[in-house]
Design an enzyme around this catalytic site. Structure first.
Site, mmCIF file in Angstrom:
data_model
loop_
_atom_site.group_PDB
_atom_site.id
_atom_site.type_symbol
_atom_site.label_atom_id
_atom_site.label_comp_id
_atom_site.label_asym_id
_atom_site.label_seq_id
_atom_site.Cartn_x
_atom_site.Cartn_y
_atom_site.Cartn_z
ATOM 1 N N GLY A 1 -23.318 18.999 -52.145
ATOM 2 C CA GLY A 1 -22.151 19.065 -51.209
ATOM 3 C C GLY A 1 -21.097 18.473 -51.683
ATOM 4 C CD GLN B 1 -17.581 13.941 -52.402
ATOM 5 O OE1 GLN B 1 -17.853 14.702 -51.588
ATOM 6 N NE2 GLN B 1 -18.032 13.372 -53.523
ATOM 7 C CB CYS C 1 -22.224 9.913 -54.209
ATOM 8 S SG CYS C 1 -20.798 10.576 -53.553
ATOM 9 C CG LEU C 2 -20.619 15.397 -56.997
ATOM 10 C CD1 LEU C 2 -20.291 16.754 -56.448
ATOM 11 C CD2 LEU C 2 -21.308 15.327 -58.319
ATOM 12 C CG HIS D 1 -24.141 11.751 -48.960
ATOM 13 N ND1 HIS D 1 -24.601 10.929 -49.747
ATOM 14 C CD2 HIS D 1 -23.117 12.274 -49.506
ATOM 15 C CE1 HIS D 1 -23.698 10.980 -50.795
ATOM 16 N NE2 HIS D 1 -22.622 11.628 -50.861
ATOM 17 C CD GLU D 2 -21.553 15.945 -48.812
ATOM 18 O OE1 GLU D 2 -20.460 15.779 -49.043
ATOM 19 O OE2 GLU D 2 -22.447 15.971 -49.787
ATOM 20 C CG HIS E 1 -18.286 11.741 -48.668
ATOM 21 N ND1 HIS E 1 -17.866 10.911 -49.383
ATOM 22 C CD2 HIS E 1 -19.542 12.252 -49.220
ATOM 23 C CE1 HIS E 1 -18.606 10.698 -50.655
ATOM 24 N NE2 HIS E 1 -19.650 11.637 -50.292
HETATM 25 ZN ZN ZN Z 1 -21.068 12.015 -51.899
#
Ligand code: ZN
Length: 191
Positions: free
Chosen positions: A49, A54, A102-103, A144-145, A148
């Site tokens: 995701g 991000q 997480c990216l 999680h998304e 963010h």
């Molecule tokens: Zn993340």
């Protein structure tokens, strides 16, 4: 634009609350292009995701997709889903410890508590109102998304810092046990 640079922990944009998108904005070529960029960036990075913060955009949009993801081979598939102005409501079903990465937090994983069943209310990219019930690991991905979009990173939710691990050490020491736990979880609650 296509694939964009992914912001990393320490960048203030990851700590800000993204703002709601109006229907007019959502229809605009600019916001539609951001959505395309987010999908391309998520796929290129192998993420499950990606939230707008991000790629440095403070709007409440996130994308989710899992299709035999090598970063998360145990995650059940999720068809590409674009969520705009998402609201998450926990449903009965309890919580579970889920190991996340997480990216935007390179080379770190840790264990967080996530609701095992949530209702996600959102607009799709065409502005249509939708509601989905998501369960298990998939419910965790959506939480999680949406975190963010509120400026929250998974590391904020790690209550036991001894669960923090690099991806290499996760593979060596923790993967097997977690994958087994994840498999049982998916069997029990679905996705
Ligand atoms: Zn993340």
């Amino acid at each position: 634009m296509g694939v964009r640079a992914i912001t990393t922990v320490g960048d203030p944009v990851l700590r800000e609350r993204a703002r709601e998108v109006t229907p007019d904005e959502l229809r605009s070529p600019q916001v539609q292009r951001h959505i395309d960029d987010m999908i391309a960036t998520m796929r290129e990075a192998g993420g499950a995701g990606l939230a707008a913060n991000q790629i440095g955009e403070l709007v409440r949009i996130a994308v989710v997709e899992v299709d035999h993801n090598p970063r998360y081979p145990y995650k059940p598939p999720i068809p590409l889903t674009v969520i705009v102005n998402p609201v998450i409501e926990p449903l009965d079903g309890g919580t579970a410890e889920i190991n996340e990465g997480c990216l935007s937090v390179p080379d770190l994983r840790g264990t967080v508590q996530r609701h095992l069943a949530v209702r996600v209310s959102y607009l799709d990219r065409d502005g249509t109102e939708r509601q989905d019930v998501r369960r298990g690991l998939t419910a965790g991905t959506f939480q999680h998304e949406v975190d963010h979009l509120d400026g929250t990173l998974f590391v904020d939710r790690v209550t036991d810092p001894t669960t923090l691990t690099t991806w290499e050490q996760f593979e060596r020491f923790h993967r097997e046990a977690f994958v087994e736990r994840a498999r049982r979880l998916v069997e029990r609650v679905g996705s």
